[in-house]
Design a protein around this motif. Structure first.
Motif, PDB file in Angstrom:
ATOM      1  N   GLU A  10       0.846  -1.192   0.000  1.00 18.74           N
ATOM      2  CA  GLU A  10       0.000   0.000   0.000  1.00 18.74           C
ATOM      3  C   GLU A  10       0.881   1.241   0.000  1.00 18.74           C
ATOM      4  O   GLU A  10       1.869   1.303   0.727  1.00 18.74           O
ATOM      5  CB  GLU A  10      -0.906   0.009   1.230  1.00 18.74           C
ATOM      6  CG  GLU A  10      -1.882  -1.143   1.281  1.00 18.74           C
ATOM      7  CD  GLU A  10      -2.897  -1.102   0.160  1.00 18.74           C
ATOM      8  OE1 GLU A  10      -3.377  -0.009  -0.186  1.00 18.74           O
ATOM      9  OE2 GLU A  10      -3.192  -2.176  -0.380  1.00 18.74           O
ATOM     10  N   ILE A  11       0.504   2.229  -0.814  1.00 19.12           N
ATOM     11  CA  ILE A  11       1.260   3.478  -0.877  1.00 19.12           C
ATOM     12  C   ILE A  11       0.434   4.600  -0.260  1.00 19.12           C
ATOM     13  O   ILE A  11      -0.785   4.495  -0.136  1.00 19.12           O
ATOM     14  CB  ILE A  11       1.666   3.827  -2.323  1.00 19.12           C
ATOM     15  CG1 ILE A  11       0.435   4.067  -3.196  1.00 19.12           C
ATOM     16  CG2 ILE A  11       2.568   2.757  -2.907  1.00 19.12           C
ATOM     17  CD1 ILE A  11       0.758   4.613  -4.577  1.00 19.12           C
ATOM     18  N   GLN A  31      10.386  -1.193   7.420  1.00 17.04           N
ATOM     19  CA  GLN A  31      10.475   0.256   7.222  1.00 17.04           C
ATOM     20  C   GLN A  31      10.745   0.553   5.744  1.00 17.04           C
ATOM     21  O   GLN A  31      11.764   0.160   5.195  1.00 17.04           O
ATOM     22  CB  GLN A  31      11.564   0.867   8.087  1.00 17.04           C
ATOM     23  CG  GLN A  31      11.557   2.372   8.056  1.00 17.04           C
ATOM     24  CD  GLN A  31      12.548   2.958   9.034  1.00 17.04           C
ATOM     25  OE1 GLN A  31      13.719   2.598   9.008  1.00 17.04           O
ATOM     26  NE2 GLN A  31      12.070   3.836   9.879  1.00 17.04           N
ATOM     27  N   ILE A  32       9.785   1.249   5.130  1.00 16.03           N
ATOM     28  CA  ILE A  32       9.863   1.583   3.711  1.00 16.03           C
ATOM     29  C   ILE A  32       9.721   3.090   3.556  1.00 16.03           C
ATOM     30  O   ILE A  32       8.911   3.718   4.239  1.00 16.03           O
ATOM     31  CB  ILE A  32       8.751   0.868   2.923  1.00 16.03           C
ATOM     32  CG1 ILE A  32       8.923  -0.642   3.043  1.00 16.03           C
ATOM     33  CG2 ILE A  32       8.749   1.303   1.465  1.00 16.03           C
ATOM     34  CD1 ILE A  32       7.808  -1.434   2.415  1.00 16.03           C
ATOM     35  N   VAL A  43       7.508   7.848   4.996  1.00 15.11           N
ATOM     36  CA  VAL A  43       8.095   6.648   5.579  1.00 15.11           C
ATOM     37  C   VAL A  43       7.006   5.875   6.316  1.00 15.11           C
ATOM     38  O   VAL A  43       6.111   6.471   6.919  1.00 15.11           O
ATOM     39  CB  VAL A  43       9.293   6.987   6.498  1.00 15.11           C
ATOM     40  CG1 VAL A  43       8.868   7.748   7.734  1.00 15.11           C
ATOM     41  CG2 VAL A  43      10.060   5.740   6.868  1.00 15.11           C
ATOM     42  N   SER A  44       7.082   4.554   6.228  1.00 16.39           N
ATOM     43  CA  SER A  44       6.170   3.677   6.944  1.00 16.39           C
ATOM     44  C   SER A  44       6.990   2.647   7.699  1.00 16.39           C
ATOM     45  O   SER A  44       7.939   2.077   7.156  1.00 16.39           O
ATOM     46  CB  SER A  44       5.219   2.959   5.982  1.00 16.39           C
ATOM     47  OG  SER A  44       4.386   2.063   6.696  1.00 16.39           O
ATOM     48  N   THR A  49       0.751   0.333   6.849  1.00 20.68           N
ATOM     49  CA  THR A  49      -0.569   0.669   7.387  1.00 20.68           C
ATOM     50  C   THR A  49      -0.731   2.181   7.489  1.00 20.68           C
ATOM     51  O   THR A  49      -1.784   2.722   7.195  1.00 20.68           O
ATOM     52  CB  THR A  49      -0.774   0.024   8.772  1.00 20.68           C
ATOM     53  OG1 THR A  49      -0.639  -1.390   8.629  1.00 20.68           O
ATOM     54  CG2 THR A  49      -2.136   0.344   9.342  1.00 20.68           C
ATOM     55  N   SER A  50       0.318   2.854   7.900  1.00 23.60           N
ATOM     56  CA  SER A  50       0.281   4.314   7.981  1.00 23.60           C
ATOM     57  C   SER A  50       1.591   4.876   7.432  1.00 23.60           C
ATOM     58  O   SER A  50       2.624   4.223   7.476  1.00 23.60           O
ATOM     59  CB  SER A  50       0.061   4.776   9.427  1.00 23.60           C
ATOM     60  OG  SER A  50       1.140   4.369  10.242  1.00 23.60           O
ATOM     61  N   TRP A  51       1.489   6.090   6.914  1.00 22.79           N
ATOM     62  CA  TRP A  51       2.645   6.769   6.325  1.00 22.79           C
ATOM     63  C   TRP A  51       2.824   8.122   7.004  1.00 22.79           C
ATOM     64  O   TRP A  51       1.857   8.820   7.262  1.00 22.79           O
ATOM     65  CB  TRP A  51       2.432   6.976   4.826  1.00 22.79           C
ATOM     66  CG  TRP A  51       2.474   5.703   4.053  1.00 22.79           C
ATOM     67  CD1 TRP A  51       1.424   4.886   3.779  1.00 22.79           C
ATOM     68  CD2 TRP A  51       3.618   5.095   3.477  1.00 22.79           C
ATOM     69  NE1 TRP A  51       1.840   3.803   3.058  1.00 22.79           N
ATOM     70  CE2 TRP A  51       3.187   3.911   2.848  1.00 22.79           C
ATOM     71  CE3 TRP A  51       4.970   5.438   3.417  1.00 22.79           C
ATOM     72  CZ2 TRP A  51       4.073   3.061   2.174  1.00 22.79           C
ATOM     73  CZ3 TRP A  51       5.835   4.596   2.727  1.00 22.79           C
ATOM     74  CH2 TRP A  51       5.396   3.426   2.123  1.00 22.79           C
TER      75      TRP A  51
END
Length: 61
Positions: A10-11, A31-32, A43-44, A49-51
């Motif tokens: 998910e973005i 961590q992406i 960053v997530s 799930t959240s950014w």
């Protein structure tokens, strides 16, 4: 992302913007970070799930 097959994730909501760079932390594959055409970065750390926006048009948030 430990293979060459790729993975879907998910973005963040980007509107008319688009992703130009994706990076995974080699020490924590949960961590992406993504960087966009308009200079935003997100960053997530929770399986996308959240950014959190860390750059907005190149400026630190």
């Amino acid at each position: 992302m430990d293979n060459d097959k790729g993975e879907a994730f998910e973005i963040p909501e980007l509107g008319e913007d688009g992703i130009v760079f994706i990076s995974v932390n080699p020490a924590d594959d949960q961590q992406i970070a993504v960087y966009t055409v308009q200079g935003d970065a997100y960053v997530s750390s929770d399986e996308e799930t959240s950014w959190t926006m860390i750059l907005e048009k190149g400026q630190i948030q």
